[in-house]
Design a protein around this motif. Structure first.
Motif, PDB file in Angstrom:
ATOM      1  N   UNK A  67       0.849  -1.204   0.000  1.00  0.00           N
ATOM      2  CA  UNK A  67       0.000   0.000   0.000  1.00  0.00           C
ATOM      3  C   UNK A  67       0.872   1.236   0.000  1.00  0.00           C
ATOM      4  N   UNK A  68       2.054   1.117   0.605  1.00  0.00           N
ATOM      5  CA  UNK A  68       3.076   2.169   0.544  1.00  0.00           C
ATOM      6  C   UNK A  68       4.448   1.512   0.532  1.00  0.00           C
ATOM      7  N   UNK A  69       5.466   2.334   0.274  1.00  0.00           N
ATOM      8  CA  UNK A  69       6.848   1.832   0.209  1.00  0.00           C
ATOM      9  C   UNK A  69       7.713   2.564   1.216  1.00  0.00           C
ATOM     10  N   UNK A  70       8.772   1.877   1.677  1.00  0.00           N
ATOM     11  CA  UNK A  70       9.552   2.373   2.815  1.00  0.00           C
ATOM     12  C   UNK A  70      10.735   3.249   2.424  1.00  0.00           C
ATOM     13  N   UNK A  71      11.050   3.379   1.137  1.00  0.00           N
ATOM     14  CA  UNK A  71      12.318   3.975   0.717  1.00  0.00           C
ATOM     15  C   UNK A  71      12.335   5.507   0.792  1.00  0.00           C
ATOM     16  N   UNK A  72      13.551   6.086   0.805  1.00  0.00           N
ATOM     17  CA  UNK A  72      13.669   7.533   0.584  1.00  0.00           C
ATOM     18  C   UNK A  72      13.420   7.833  -0.890  1.00  0.00           C
ATOM     19  N   UNK A  73      13.300   9.124  -1.226  1.00  0.00           N
ATOM     20  CA  UNK A  73      13.156   9.452  -2.645  1.00  0.00           C
ATOM     21  C   UNK A  73      14.380   8.966  -3.419  1.00  0.00           C
ATOM     22  N   UNK A  74      14.143   8.461  -4.612  1.00  0.00           N
ATOM     23  CA  UNK A  74      15.136   7.833  -5.486  1.00  0.00           C
ATOM     24  C   UNK A  74      15.610   6.473  -4.965  1.00  0.00           C
ATOM     25  N   UNK A  75      15.105   6.049  -3.802  1.00  0.00           N
ATOM     26  CA  UNK A  75      15.396   4.681  -3.364  1.00  0.00           C
ATOM     27  C   UNK A  75      14.637   3.692  -4.226  1.00  0.00           C
ATOM     28  N   UNK A  76      13.420   4.057  -4.625  1.00  0.00           N
ATOM     29  CA  UNK A  76      12.616   3.256  -5.554  1.00  0.00           C
ATOM     30  C   UNK A  76      11.587   4.217  -6.136  1.00  0.00           C
ATOM     31  N   UNK A  77      11.963   4.868  -7.235  1.00  0.00           N
ATOM     32  CA  UNK A  77      11.113   5.887  -7.830  1.00  0.00           C
ATOM     33  C   UNK A  77      11.573   7.283  -7.434  1.00  0.00           C
ATOM     34  N   UNK A  78      11.467   8.212  -8.401  1.00  0.00           N
ATOM     35  CA  UNK A  78      11.834   9.609  -8.143  1.00  0.00           C
ATOM     36  C   UNK A  78      10.574  10.458  -8.223  1.00  0.00           C
ATOM     37  N   UNK A  79      10.078  10.866  -7.039  1.00  0.00           N
ATOM     38  CA  UNK A  79       8.818  11.597  -6.998  1.00  0.00           C
ATOM     39  C   UNK A  79       8.958  13.094  -7.193  1.00  0.00           C
ATOM     40  N   UNK A  80      10.202  13.596  -7.306  1.00  0.00           N
ATOM     41  CA  UNK A  80      10.361  15.056  -7.369  1.00  0.00           C
ATOM     42  C   UNK A  80       9.687  15.623  -8.609  1.00  0.00           C
ATOM     43  N   UNK A  81       9.724  14.880  -9.736  1.00  0.00           N
ATOM     44  CA  UNK A  81       9.138  15.439 -10.952  1.00  0.00           C
ATOM     45  C   UNK A  81       7.620  15.468 -10.925  1.00  0.00           C
TER      46      UNK A  81
END
Ligand SMILES: [Fe+2]
Length: 520
Positions: free
Chosen positions: A168-182
């Motif tokens: 349902x959610x993921x535990x990683x920091x940004x760019x740990x698995x996917x880059x959400x900044x864009x």
């Protein structure tokens, strides 16, 4: 608790007084107090669980009132009550609305801090039915893009419930698995989450997504966790992505924090007595199906073998469910048969049907393939008790698969008739996470070629696809079921498009899937 004028609204409305409510309230205030939306879950024939979260107070106790009505205008209130929340559960609130009628759509709302929540819609389980539709999803990752899949499911009015099979959610920091900044979707806090505060913050952020809020608002959910609600490739005693030497702390402390935040933030009935971590439970839809939810991840799973270690994957000491849950499952399956229920349906995390490489060997030690002795015990039980019509619903791999479930696809199994199959396994692709094939190969043609080779090596699979994100709808009737895969064109921008990609139909008594010409 403080009773303000609005707390009497339900009583007044029932008495026939027409009072101005939702539209007279300032919209911003509602959005602030109920910033994480409303949800319902774990429906039974006479009750349903209601969930919300109250923002904007630092009090030890905050009063919350709830109402359930037959109409969307909340005039015909049939169940109501009140309770409190506070910092001990991160201001999340759950109530069970009792006294409802089976197979009925209801509407609900909350009131707290003098404001009213948006009005949600939910549905109780039927006592008597010959048609049920369930959507199922998994793997919703904020930084990989938009939850268009949730919006498409929210728009449907033909569903009895939505199953979330984990991640349902993921535990990683940004760019740990996917880059959400864009997309403006970088995960918060921007670190690998390990503490109770971290997990709460991540849950809260996901619950601000408008598409996620809308699907929760409009459908009752039945949820189980997979690994990423805690951390990648978790098992009972640890996880691939848990390193004590990197100061991630004691595994059981982290696991308990993740589970506590999950129970706080998800519309799931909490096990008693806490701190039980039991999520395995059964939902009965009349004589049509028993939905048996499993935890293949935390309560009993032995540590995974290494990738490609076929001997390790077959080691007799390895267990996926643990003794207690496994015995419970056999009891539930026996009860399903004894009650004359047509379809036993398992809602769970990892693929049960075999996935063989070109040499005929299992590949992925994280799936049921990696726990062959556990799987064989289940097959033995189904065989000895003469239990058929098993339907397995799976998430986890970000790929779409539809298959029969034989012990060995290459021996003692007939792909034309399904003889030798114990059931069928339908694997939903992800809400937004990409498949490992897509990440490795980069384009749709190369992914399709690899999937085609895997279909050729696995004659029990009727459908496979690993490029698109989407969801499944399982349509159940007494004489047959059909599973339909729906794909969205993209998760990298908001889109209102979807398409039916494939369907597999299973006649009762066959344990064998056949491709369908169109959606059910
Ligand atoms: Fe996932």
């Amino acid at each position: 608790m403080t009773m303000n004028r609005r707390f009497f609204l339900g009583t007044s409305a029932r008495a026939g007084l027409v009072l101005p409510f939702a539209r007279a309230l300032p919209v911003l205030a509602q959005e602030q107090v109920f910033a994480h939306g409303v949800a319902s879950g774990d429906p039974l024939t006479d009750r349903v669980l209601l969930w919300t979260r109250v923002s904007g107070s630092s009090d030890e106790r905050v009063a919350v009132r709830w109402q359930v009505a037959r109409d969307s205008g909340m005039q015909d209130v049939v169940s109501e009550g009140e309770g409190t929340t506070g910092p001990g559960r991160d201001y999340t609130f759950k109530a069970t609305a009792p006294g409802l009628k089976p197979g009925t759509t209801y509407h609900y709302r909350f009131e707290a801090l003098g404001e009213q929540s948006p009005i949600g819609r939910t549905k109780t389980l039927p006592r008597d039915t010959d048609h049920v539709r369930l959507a199922f999803v998994s793997c919703s990752n904020l930084p990989f893009g938009y939850f268009n899949v949730y919006r498409r499911i929210a728009e449907r009015d033909d569903l009895d419930a939505v199953l979330h099979l984990g991640d349902y959610l993921y535990e990683y920091p940004n760019r740990g698995y996917g880059d959400g900044t864009r997309f403006g979707r970088a995960p918060e806090p921007n670190k690998e989450i390990t503490t109770l505060s971290d997990y709460r913050t991540r849950h809260a952020q996901y619950k601000t997504d408008p598409d996620l809020q809308e699907v929760h608002r409009l459908h009752p959910f039945v949820c189980v966790w997979d690994d990423h609600e805690i951390t990648n490739n978790a098992y009972t005693d640890g996880a691939q992505n848990h390193q004590i030497e990197e100061e991630e702390g004691d595994w059981f402390v982290r696991r308990t924090a993740a589970v506590k935040a999950y129970f706080e933030w998800m519309p799931i009935r909490e096990p008693e007595p806490w701190p039980s971590q039991r999520t395995w439970r059964t939902f009965r839809f009349g004589k049509l199906l028993d939905l048996i939810m499993l935890d293949t991840r935390l309560v009993g799973r032995s540590r995974q073998a290494e990738w490609g270690d076929v001997e390790g994957m077959r080691h007799p000491d390895r267990t996926l469910l643990g003794d207690r849950q496994e015995r419970w499952l056999y009891g539930e399956l026996a009860a399903t048969k004894a009650a004359g229920i047509r379809w036993p349906v398992l809602g769970q995390q990892v693929m049960m049907g075999p996935m063989l490489d070109a040499d005929g060997n299992p590949q992925n030690p994280d799936q049921w393939d990696g726990y062959e002795t556990s799987r064989n015990r289940l097959f033995d039980f189904l065989e000895s008790e003469r239990i058929g019509n098993l339907v397995v619903l799976t998430g986890d791999v970000h790929q779409s698969w539809g298959m029969d479930v034989p012990r060995n696809p290459l021996a003692g199994y007939d792909p034309d008739t399904g003889a030798g199959s114990y059931g069928v396994d339908f694997v939903a692709t992800a809400v937004s996470s990409p498949s490992s094939k897509l990440r490795r190969l980069g384009n749709e043609e190369a992914v399709a070629a690899e999937v085609a080779a895997e279909l050729a090596a696995n004659p029990h699979k009727q459908f496979g696809e690993a490029f698109h994100r989407g969801y499944c709808v399982l349509d159940l009737k007494p004489d047959r079921i059909q599973n339909d895969w729906y794909f969205v064109p993209t998760v990298e921008e908001k889109s209102d498009q979807q398409r039916w990609a494939a369907g597999i139909r299973v006649a009762s008594g066959t344990q064998h899937g056949v491709r369908a010409d169109g959606p059910a």
